[in-house]
Structures are given as C-alpha cells and as structure tokens.
Design an enzyme around this catalytic site. Sequence first.
Site, PDB file in Angstrom:
ATOM      1  N   CYS A  59     -14.215  -5.194  -3.592  1.00 61.79           N
ATOM      2  CA  CYS A  59     -13.964  -6.118  -4.704  1.00 61.79           C
ATOM      3  C   CYS A  59     -13.052  -7.265  -4.276  1.00 61.79           C
ATOM      4  O   CYS A  59     -13.218  -8.408  -4.716  1.00 61.79           O
ATOM      5  CB  CYS A  59     -13.337  -5.373  -5.882  1.00 61.79           C
ATOM      6  SG  CYS A  59     -14.417  -4.116  -6.598  1.00 61.79           S
ATOM      7  N   ARG A 136     -21.644  -3.822  -9.974  1.00 57.69           N
ATOM      8  CA  ARG A 136     -21.509  -5.233  -9.594  1.00 57.69           C
ATOM      9  C   ARG A 136     -22.668  -6.027 -10.201  1.00 57.69           C
ATOM     10  O   ARG A 136     -23.679  -6.293  -9.555  1.00 57.69           O
ATOM     11  CB  ARG A 136     -21.489  -5.367  -8.074  1.00 57.69           C
ATOM     12  CG  ARG A 136     -20.414  -4.528  -7.410  1.00 57.69           C
ATOM     13  CD  ARG A 136     -20.400  -4.682  -5.890  1.00 57.69           C
ATOM     14  NE  ARG A 136     -19.586  -3.653  -5.284  1.00 57.69           N
ATOM     15  CZ  ARG A 136     -18.254  -3.687  -5.212  1.00 57.69           C
ATOM     16  NH1 ARG A 136     -17.593  -4.718  -5.709  1.00 57.69           N
ATOM     17  NH2 ARG A 136     -17.580  -2.709  -4.651  1.00 57.69           N
TER      18      ARG A 136
END
Length: 223
Positions: A59, A136
């Site tokens: 991330c 995601r």
Amino acid sequence: MEDLKNQNTSEQPIQMPRIGDQAPDFEAVTTHGKMKMSEFAPDKWTVMFSYPADFTPVCTTEMSGFAERKSEFEALNTELLGLSIDSIHSHIGWVDSVKQNTGVYMDFPIIADIDMKVSKLYGMLQPNESETAAVRAVFFIDPSKKIRLIMYYPLNVGRNMDEILRSLEALQFSDENSAACPLDWKKGDKGIVSPPKTLKDYEARLEDDYVEKTTWYLAKKQF
C-alpha cells in the site's frame, strides 16, 4: 414466519455498482475533512481507489505512486480519492511517516471508512479475500458522477499506475472523439472509427483516404 421474512429482507446484500451506474452517494470523513460524494470534485473526473491498510508495504508503494503522479491526474482534470478501513488518526500518522521517511507527501483526500459503509457500498470488501480489509479497487467516475471503468486487484498484487493513467486517457479520448480504443492504445495513437451502418456509409468509407482500413468494419483514424 413473519419474523423470518423480515429478517431475510433486511439482510439482502447490497448490489455492487457496475459500469454505467451513477456512483452511489455517501458522506464520509477524510484527511481533508468531511465530504459528500455527489458534491466532490464538481466538473471533474474522480479516480477513487481503496487499499487494504495503512502502514503496510504494498500500500505504501501504491499510495506513494499516486502522490508522485498526482500532477498527471490533475492535468487530466481528475481528482484522487483514497480509502481504507482505518481511522483518520491512522491515516494522518501514515501520511506523516511516509513523508518523513521518503519525502513523498500523500496530500490527496483519504477516506476513513471505519464502519466499512463505503467499502460495502462499492463492493470493496470481498469476504473471500478478506472480511476486514478492502481489496485494491479503482473506480473511474466522470464529471456527471457516472462510473465508467472498474478495476479490482487482490491484496497481494500492486496496481499499475501507467495502466490507470492510460485507461483514464482512453476514456477521455473516446468521449471527446466518439471513437473506440484498440488493443494497447496510448495517447497519440489512432482511434477506431465506428463501422458503417449503410451501404452509402460503406462506399464513403472505401473512398476516405484519411482512414486506415483493415477491413470494412475495422478502420482507424488519427484524431
């Protein structure tokens, strides 16, 4: 029996938004303060993306990538909007940590979706992948707040920023020129023009020297 009927009705799953749908509206707290989706970035495109968690390695690379290329999105009249199921204080702490350690400032708004309301509304929370972290996801939302393209990645695969920008450019190119984008299209390439719908259109296509004709139905043009 009536109680069971009411229980089943109340527990019906939320339908995930699809391409062509209006972006579901919501209110949320972000690192820029409170926001309402229907009022966010008026007259602009929005790229809204979820990620599993703050202070995690993949991330960090992704969010830094968005921050480093923010100016490219701005040049395409587009605002960035991040989201994870973390608190606002966690977001700010992570932004500070990344800035202090890498010099990258993630200064776009990030939603603190602690109650998972937005994640569930947009299908970002997928139980077979994780019940406590958003996948995601990337939603391309046009200025009319219509969803135009959706991407989903699992927790262990980072996104491709070049492809996100290419897809945004392709959507805008198609809108501007009423043309389609072929395989591997990138900015500056020819677009595909619509096939002829009548024999008169077909004859005109054959005589058009400005169109690159592969077959009568597959033809490209420089716009």
